[in-house]
Structures are given as C-alpha cells and as structure tokens.
Design a protein around this motif. Structure first.
Motif, PDB file in Angstrom:
ATOM      1  N   LYS A 228      -1.066  -1.116  -4.338  1.00 20.82           N
ATOM      2  CA  LYS A 228      -2.512  -1.072  -4.191  1.00 20.82           C
ATOM      3  C   LYS A 228      -3.023   0.340  -4.383  1.00 20.82           C
ATOM      4  CE  LYS A 228      -2.306  -4.035  -0.209  1.00 20.82           C
ATOM      5  NZ  LYS A 228      -2.849  -4.230   1.141  1.00 20.82           N
ATOM      6  N   PRO A 229      -4.175   0.557  -4.940  1.00 24.98           N
ATOM      7  CA  PRO A 229      -5.014  -0.432  -5.625  1.00 24.98           C
ATOM      8  C   PRO A 229      -4.518  -0.659  -7.049  1.00 24.98           C
ATOM      9  CG  PRO A 229      -6.097   1.694  -5.595  1.00 24.98           C
ATOM     10  CD  PRO A 229      -4.789   1.886  -4.911  1.00 24.98           C
ATOM     11  N   PHE A 230      -4.913  -1.789  -7.630  1.00 20.29           N
ATOM     12  CA  PHE A 230      -4.425  -2.113  -8.973  1.00 20.29           C
ATOM     13  C   PHE A 230      -5.580  -2.675  -9.789  1.00 20.29           C
ATOM     14  CE2 PHE A 230      -3.324  -5.192  -5.701  1.00 20.29           C
ATOM     15  CZ  PHE A 230      -4.165  -6.226  -6.019  1.00 20.29           C
ATOM     16  N   LYS A 231      -5.407  -2.685 -11.083  1.00 18.87           N
ATOM     17  CA  LYS A 231      -6.380  -3.299 -11.976  1.00 18.87           C
ATOM     18  C   LYS A 231      -6.138  -4.810 -11.975  1.00 18.87           C
ATOM     19  CE  LYS A 231      -8.465   0.302 -13.871  1.00 18.87           C
ATOM     20  NZ  LYS A 231      -8.856   0.735 -12.506  1.00 18.87           N
ATOM     21  N   ASN A 232      -7.218  -5.556 -12.117  1.00 25.69           N
ATOM     22  CA  ASN A 232      -7.075  -7.021 -12.149  1.00 25.69           C
ATOM     23  C   ASN A 232      -6.124  -7.469 -13.249  1.00 25.69           C
ATOM     24  OD1 ASN A 232      -8.914  -6.946 -10.145  1.00 25.69           O
ATOM     25  ND2 ASN A 232     -10.606  -7.879 -11.300  1.00 25.69           N
TER      26      ASN A 232
ATOM     27  N   ALA B 231       0.848  -1.186   0.000  1.00 23.59           N
ATOM     28  CA  ALA B 231       0.000   0.000   0.000  1.00 23.59           C
ATOM     29  C   ALA B 231       0.886   1.239   0.000  1.00 23.59           C
ATOM     30  CB  ALA B 231      -0.889   0.007   1.226  1.00 23.59           C
ATOM     31  N   ARG B 232       2.144   0.994   0.255  1.00 27.53           N
ATOM     32  CA  ARG B 232       3.059   2.129   0.357  1.00 27.53           C
ATOM     33  C   ARG B 232       3.903   2.199  -0.897  1.00 27.53           C
ATOM     34  NH1 ARG B 232       5.608   1.376   6.265  1.00 27.53           N
ATOM     35  NH2 ARG B 232       3.714   1.668   7.475  1.00 27.53           N
TER      36      ARG B 232
ATOM     37  N   LEU C 233      -2.578  -7.174 -12.152  1.00 29.12           N
ATOM     38  CA  LEU C 233      -2.225  -8.232 -11.203  1.00 29.12           C
ATOM     39  C   LEU C 233      -1.920  -9.528 -11.953  1.00 29.12           C
ATOM     40  CD1 LEU C 233      -2.231  -9.397  -8.216  1.00 29.12           C
ATOM     41  CD2 LEU C 233      -4.583 -10.077  -8.711  1.00 29.12           C
TER      42      LEU C 233
END
Lengths: 523, 231
Positions: B108-112, B87-88, B115
């Motif tokens: 985070k956050p990320f697109k599926n 998250a950092r 990932l």
C-alpha cells in the motif's frame, strides 16, 4: 657491514618495542639495574673498608714488630764494640742475618739495610735478605728515614718471579752505630700476602652474594609484577570483550585492595553503559515501531483515497473541463504524496537504523549497461555512454537499493543538467567497486555541491522538475547502508559527477575506485 | 457491466477497514469480478465455505487475529490463491506473509491497475505443461492440477504446481528468478526475488525428502534454479 647494522638496528627496535609494551619487562629490568647499582656501591664500600682495616692492622703489627727488632738491634750495637767502618759493616751484616733468620723463621719479613748513609753522592751499599732489592723501598720513605728520627712505613709492591707483584708494607728507620757515628737505613719488608688472600676471599664472597642477590631480586620483581599485573591483564581482557559487544562481561572482585576497587569501578561503569545502551536500544525499537505504525495508519486511508482518485481519473472524460482537471490534479498530487510518504518512511528507517539489506551478487557492469535503456534518459533523447563495463565488476549488494540509487542519479541528470549526454563509468579496486554518472550540463556551484544531499533541498527552487527533494538523501542513505559512499563533484558550466562506491565482501569503501570530478588544481 | 455473470471470478476481500474494503469492491467489481467482504479474520473460514472465492485479497493488519494467522488458517484447509495487502514493505513482514502461505503481495498504496493485474494474474493459470508429465517418481497432471509422488498425492497450491511444472518441464535448464517471476507469477516484478525464494522453500518442503539437501530442484548459486534430471 650494512647488513649487520640493519640486523642490529632491527633487533634494537624490537627490544625497544618490547620494552615499551611490557610493564613486566620494565619492572624487572629497572629493579635489576637499580639493585645492581646499590649492591655494587655497597660492595665497593665494604671492600674498601675491609682493605683499609686489613692494611691498618698489618701496618700496626709490622711497626710494632719492627720497633721490637730495632730495639734489639740497637741494644746489640751498643754492646758490640766496633771501632772502624769495616767492623761496623760486619756488625750490620750480622744484624741483618740475625734479623733475617728470625724473620724467615716465621716467613714474615725480609730486611734491607742501606748504609752507611751520607756517603755524599754515591749510592750507599746495600745489604738485604731474601733477594729483596733496594728498589722496592719507596723513594720518599728513603728520604724521610734519612732526614728524621723515628719509625715510618709505606705500602709498596714487590715484583714476583712470575712478572706480577705482591703487596708489602715497608717499615723503615734510621740506625745509628754509636761507635763509628755512621747512619744506616734499616727497612723491614713485611709480606701482605695473608691480607691479600683475605681481601680476595672477601671480594669473591661479596661478588657472589651480590650476584645471587640481583638474581633473587629480579625473581622477586618478576613474581611481584606478575601478582600485580595479572589482575590488570584480566581487566584488559574483560574490557576488550566488553568493547566487542559482550555487555554482560564483569570482572571478579576479590578482597579489598586497589585491584578489587578497580574491578568494582569497572563493573559499575559496565553496568551503567549496559543500561544506557539498553535504554537507547529500547528507544530505537520504539522509534522503529512508531515508524511502522505511522506507516500503516497513514497508508490505509491513503490507499483508499488513491484508489478513489484513480476511479475519478478514469471517469473524467465525461465531465466538464474544470472538474476533469480537478480529477487530474488530484491524481497527480496523490502520486506525489505517495512518493513523499514512501521517501519519508525510507529516511526514517535509515534514522532508526531499521533499514535492512538484501544482499546478492550483482555485476555493476551489467547494471551500467542497463542504464542505457533507462526511459528517463531516452525520453529526453539524452545519449548514454558506458565506460569500463566490458568485464564484470562484481560485489555483494542490495539490487533494489542500487537500482534506486542509479535511477535517482540518472533522473537528476535528466531533470537538471540540460546535458546532451551522460557518461556512466565503472571501475574497481581490491576493496571496492565504483560507478560514476557524469553529465556535461550546467553543473553546480560549490555551495550547491555541499547542499545537494540535504533533505528537501532542490537546485531548482521553482520545483518545476517535480520529485520530493529527498531522492539524493535516500540515495546516500542506501549507499551508506552498504558501508559504501555516494560522492558528488561538480564544476559550474562543465557538469556534475556522482560516484557511488560499494565495498566488496570483506573490503571497505574508504578508497573509492573512482574520484568525483574536481576543479583542476583542487586535489 | 459484464453479461457473463455466471463466469465471474470471485474475490474474497478480507479487510477490517470499511472504506478500503468498499473501495476495493468498487474497483474489482468495475473490472467485472464478483466480490465479498469479510471484516474480521474469525469469519474467514465461514466465508470461504459459503462464497467459494477464486482469490483471497487479505489485508495483513486485521484486529483480533493477526493477518499471518488468518493466512495460515486458510492454507490449512484450502489452496485458494492469496494476495496480501501490506502497509509494511519491510522485508521481514513480506517474507513472513509469504511463508505463511500468501502467493503474492501488494504494498500500500498502489495503483488500481496494479491491483487488478495482480488479481488477474492469480486467476489466470499459466499453463506450463499441457500433457501429463512423468519425472522420476513424480507425476504431474495438468488437467486436474494434481501431483503424485510415488503414488502419493501431493497437496500443492496452484502457484506451486505451476512453479514445479515450469522447472520439471525442461529439466537441467537453469531458470533465473526473473524468468520464473515472469513465467509463473505472470508479470514482471523488478528485482523482487524474495517472492521466488520463499515459494521455492515452501515447494521443497512439500516435494523433497530433505529440503536442506534437495534432490529434485537444485539452487544454482547467483543464477537461479534447475530441475535435476532423474536417473
């Protein structure tokens, strides 16, 4: 001639500067000047007194001696029986000779006899000893002696063989020859050589003592000023080190004098500053920690939501239109939410001064050329022209942040300007590099130009163009994090110009290599 | 969904957040991967032994044991690729995670899709060399992914092996960090050069006699890296 004057003037200026800068020089200088003045005045008064005293003593003794001689002469004249002028003259000559002999015996005086007086116009015959001429006798003494009884004296100068003169005291009196009734002026010329020698001795001694005194007082002033100034200098050095960030610096406190009290006050101030700074640093750390925590706490659920949104979005084709649309809106707004969170985190890092630079060597010319292919522009068919990017324009910068700034500027131009082209210009000077992104669109009003970097401010209140409203605020934060600057210039109807300036290593961005667009005449 | 169950790649998800862990499972299973979830760092060694994952997806903010510490523990006994979730995005945290042994990271956050791309990239070997390569006293064998130096086997992660093979494959050629990212990590990270820097440091500490004065891989200042051809 002018060269000499210039050299003299430069020397004078240097001396003046030294005088202004050095307390010690001023203390020693003024002490020596004042001491010289005091000693000069004292010496002058002293010498005047001594001279007066010597002259008075000499004249008193001269008058006494002259009176004794005169009495003797008068007694002699009364016993000598002279009847005619020739005999009288002869008698006077004898008197002079006898006086001279007694005078010369001791080398103390010469004698001048003038007369007989009252010859009616013609100058009286003179008889003198030791080659002293009558001209030595001051005129007013001659007149006084001629007109009244008694003994009178005057100070005078006698010319010497060498062309100089020596001081004398002349004592004069009228001498009556009772038998003929003739009057003679009898003058004793007493040498004051002894007195002059004494006076010279005193003057030399005084001058020597005065000089020695001045030198000594100067030395004392130097030592004293050193004693006083050395702690001041130590205090200055301590203060400088403190200002340079060595917050633990303290001054030595010795004794109970003013310097010791100054040191104590300084140390109190330093301690107070140190604790204040520590408190602020702590606050800043707490703030950073908070940002980091909020970031994590928000991001984890947001990640889950976002992933779920993606899954729903993928599956929307099988749904009825309004549910499918809801999935689309969910995803679009989630993306915006993520951007907003990311932007807020960036801003909050700037505010907490927690943002870090990853410096590497970058070539702004290359960066500018890459902007040509920026999809935001090509999608809208905006033509990009690059100026000044033929040679490398290199500095140390954080590539990610520079890219972000430029993408932001380009996106702005694409979204708001309604311009058909964008001109990217690169330039450098010895201290910094600049890159400008110029459009020929609708431009900004003066008020809009002022607000363009404000957080959440948009030129387009309907927010049709999307974005978070934080882009330019972050871009400016990125620029300033480098020690650089992001400036805007705009003319309504003629376009907007953003100039990013980054310092070169060791340089600064105070004089950008490019100036943003300005109204003509508005320097 | 997929019929080739036996060939499914296995992803171990280490995450204390129940919802996120489940969501990660849903998405990765949807892509035809097999997943297992580990909710605390303490259980990771056991899960490694029983599940035998091909990739570990590691959330750095685990309670109890720090994510970095978990990363380090995994590396002590295994060269399994590790992708960390963070998250950092602060540089220090990312660099610390990479230095602790992670191969890659996702913020985070990320697109599926992102990932999946990253996980796939770690599952797929980028075959830098096809034949065994002898480089001075170093021998690389692409078949068994083994490296020997002066007869001694070197313990490299798959990523480190690929990085080394890429550089030694064409000695004297200078690779920019961007090219290395593309060739070794298998996708383009725009401007993310710290990934390369940190792994190069780790690789050097394993193969060089003196990592401060490298004799095998040279840094070309402002450009990238090159292998120094053996004498």
């Amino acid at each position: 001639m002018t060269r000499i004057r210039r050299v003299v003037r430069a020397g004078l200026r240097r001396a003046l500067r030294q005088w202004r800068r050095s307390i010690r020089l001023r203390v020693v200088g003024s002490t020596v000047a004042l001491t010289s003045l005091a000693i000069g005045l004292t010496g002058w008064a002293l010498l005047a007194q001594v001279a007066d005293g010597l002259a008075e003593a000499r004249s008193a003794s001269a008058v006494a001696e002259a009176r004794a001689g005169l009495d003797r002469v008068r007694a002699q004249l009364e016993t000598t029986a002279v009847t005619d002028a020739a005999a009288a003259s002869e008698a006077v000559a004898q008197i002079v000779d006898s006086l001279t002999q007694s005078g010369q015996g001791q080398g103390r005086y010469d004698v001048v006899v003038e007369g007989p007086l009252g010859g009616g116009g013609e100058t009286a015959p003179v008889r003198s000893s030791g080659g002293v001429s009558a001209a030595v006798i001051p005129d007013d003494l001659v007149r006084t002696v001629a007109s009244s009884e008694g003994l009178y004296f005057r100070f005078a100068e006698v010319p010497t063989a060498g062309g100089g003169s020596r001081p004398v005291v002349v004592v004069g009196s009228r001498l009556d020859v009772p038998s003929t009734g003739d009057d003679y002026g009898l003058y004793y010329v007493f040498s004051m050589a002894d007195q002059q020698a004494t006076l010279d001795l005193v003057r030399n001694a005084t001058a020597l003592a005065g000089l020695a005194m001045i030198v000594m007082v100067g030395g004392v002033a130097y030592v004293m000023s050193r004693q006083v100034l050395e702690p001041v200098r130590r205090a200055r050095r301590t203060a400088e080190r403190f200002a340079a960030g060595h917050l633990e610096q303290r001054m030595h406190v010795r004794g109970e004098d003013d310097i010791a009290r100054l040191s104590e006050s300084f140390n109190q101030m330093a301690a107070s500053l140190q604790s204040q700074i520590a408190r602020l640093e702590n606050l800043s750390k707490l703030q950073q920690r908070f940002v980091s925590d909020v970031s994590h706490e928000l991001r984890t659920p947001l990640t889950t939501i976002s992933m779920a949104g993606d899954v729903l979005h993928e599956a929307r084709s099988g749904w009825d239109p309004s549910t499918a649309r809801a999935a689309e809106l969910l995803r679009r707004e989630l993306t915006r939410f993520e951007e907003l969170l990311a932007d807020l985190m960036d801003l909050s890092r700037f505010d907490a001064e927690a943002a870090q630079l990853e410096l590497e060597t970058i070539d702004l010319s290359e960066v500018a050329r890459q902007l040509v292919e920026e999809p935001v522009l090509t999608r809208k068919g905006i033509e990009v022209r690059v100026v000044g990017a033929d040679a490398p324009v290199v500095t140390e910068a954080d590539r990610r942040r520079v890219d972000r700034v430029l993408r932001n500027l380009v996106a702005n131009a694409a979204a708001y300007s309604r311009s058909a082209d964008v001109v990217v210009t690169v330039a450098e000077n010895e201290a910094c590099v600049s890159l400008s992104v110029r459009d020929h669109g609708i431009g900004l009003t003066a008020e809009e130009s002022l607000r363009v970097f404000d957080r959440f401010w948009r030129a387009d209140p309907a927010r049709a163009a999307g974005g978070t409203g934080l882009g330019l605020a972050i871009a400016r934060g990125d620029a300033r994090l480098h020690g650089g600057e992001l400036q805007v210039g705009s003319i309504a109807g003629r376009g907007t110009d953003f100039v990013l300036t980054l310092p070169k290593p060791g340089g600064d961005a105070s004089r950008p290599a490019l100036q943003p667009l300005r109204e003509a005449g508005d320097a | 969904m997929s019929q080739r169950r036996t060939h499914h790649d296995r992803v171990l998800i280490v995450d204390d957040d129940a919802s996120l862990a489940e969501m990660l499972s849903i998405v990765l299973e949807g892509e035809g991967l097999t997943t297992a979830v580990c909710r605390s760092g303490d259980k990771v060694p056991a899960a490694l032994a029983s599940f035998r994952p091909d990739v570990v997806l590691l959330d750095l903010m685990l309670p109890g044991v720090d994510g970095m510490e978990v990363c380090r523990r995994i590396r002590e006994g295994s060269n399994v690729p590790i992708v960390m979730l963070t998250a950092r995005s602060d540089t220090d945290d990312v660099v610390a995670g990479l230095a602790a042994g992670a191969d890659d990271y996702i913020v985070k956050p990320f697109k599926n899709s992102e990932l999946v791309a990253r996980i796939r990239a770690r599952l797929r070997r980028t075959d830098q060399i096809l034949e065994p390569l002898v480089f001075g006293d170093i021998v690389l064998d692409p078949a068994g992914h083994t490296v020997e130096r002066a007869g001694q086997p070197l313990d490299l992660t798959p990523l480190e092996f690929d990085l080394l093979a890429c550089l030694l494959g064409t000695p004297e050629q200078v690779f920019t960090r961007e090219v290395l990212l593309q060739k070794v990590w298998g996708y383009h990270h725009p401007g993310d050069t710290k990934l390369v820097n940190v792994h190069m440091t780790r690789l050097r500490s394993k193969i060089e006699d003196d990592a401060e004065n490298p004799s095998i891989i040279r840094t070309v200042r402002g450009v990238g890296y090159q292998a120094i051809a053996p004498e």
